[in-house]
Design a protein around this motif. Structure first.
Motif, PDB file in Angstrom:
ATOM      1  N   ASN A  10      -3.540  -1.515   3.168  1.00 30.91           N
ATOM      2  CA  ASN A  10      -4.241   0.100   3.005  1.00 30.91           C
ATOM      3  C   ASN A  10      -2.332   0.642   2.621  1.00 30.91           C
ATOM      4  N   ASP A  11      -2.782   2.318   2.815  1.00 32.10           N
ATOM      5  CA  ASP A  11      -1.617   2.845   1.623  1.00 32.10           C
ATOM      6  C   ASP A  11      -0.328   2.887   2.318  1.00 32.10           C
ATOM      7  N   ASP A  12      -0.923   2.184   3.896  1.00 31.66           N
ATOM      8  CA  ASP A  12       1.187   2.060   4.399  1.00 31.66           C
ATOM      9  C   ASP A  12       1.548   1.183   4.562  1.00 31.66           C
ATOM     10  N   GLU A  13       0.674   0.115   3.922  1.00 29.72           N
ATOM     11  CA  GLU A  13       1.097  -0.878   3.167  1.00 29.72           C
ATOM     12  C   GLU A  13       1.488  -1.732   2.146  1.00 29.72           C
ATOM     13  N   SER A  15       1.277   0.770  -1.881  1.00 31.19           N
ATOM     14  CA  SER A  15       0.922   2.023  -2.206  1.00 31.19           C
ATOM     15  C   SER A  15       1.170   2.447  -3.641  1.00 31.19           C
ATOM     16  N   GLY A  86       5.373  -1.816   2.495  1.00 25.74           N
ATOM     17  CA  GLY A  86       5.856  -0.259   3.153  1.00 25.74           C
ATOM     18  C   GLY A  86       6.087  -0.222   1.436  1.00 25.74           C
TER      19      GLY A  86
END
Length: 126
Positions: A10-13, A15, A86
């Motif tokens: 996901n975008d938290d992991e 991006s 991140g």
């Protein structure tokens, strides 16, 4: 032989900025063979102890994770992902023929002796 399945990120992991996605799509459009995506990988070296690179790949391995973008995937193996959690990948064109992918929010791996490389300010270690 069954095809490997990857964990979806996901975008938290991990991006990508819009400029990075646009440049990757442009580069993928220049490739004539079929690919699975863009592989981001880490190698020892660089001022932060780790250097990052990218290449097109037609392989998806059991230890891979993917970030699904419009029309392509970013593929990262488990060893590399430990350094990229991140991180935001950006594409910066300075307008003077000096353009590159930049990895923002990198966590320092060890002592760094060269400015912002590997810092939260964004490193141009790619």
């Amino acid at each position: 032989m069954s095809e490997a399945t990857a964990t979806v990120l996901n975008d938290d992991e991990l991006s990508l900025t819009s400029p990075a996605q646009g440049k990757m799509m442009e580069l993928i459009g220049q490739v004539e063979e079929e690919i699975k995506g863009v592989r981001v990988y880490a190698t020892p070296g660089g001022c932060s102890g780790i250097s990052f690179g990218m290449t097109f790949t037609d392989q998806l391995n059991d230890n891979d994770s993917t970030l699904e973008c419009d029309n392509f995937n970013v593929i990262v193996d488990a060893d590399t992902m430990q350094y990229l959690r991140g991180v935001e990948i950006d594409y910066v064109d300075r307008g003077d023929g000096n353009a590159s992918f930049v990895f923002n929010n990198l966590q320092p791996v060890g002592s760094s002796g060269c400015g912002t490389c590997g810092s939260s300010q964004g490193g141009g270690c790619s």
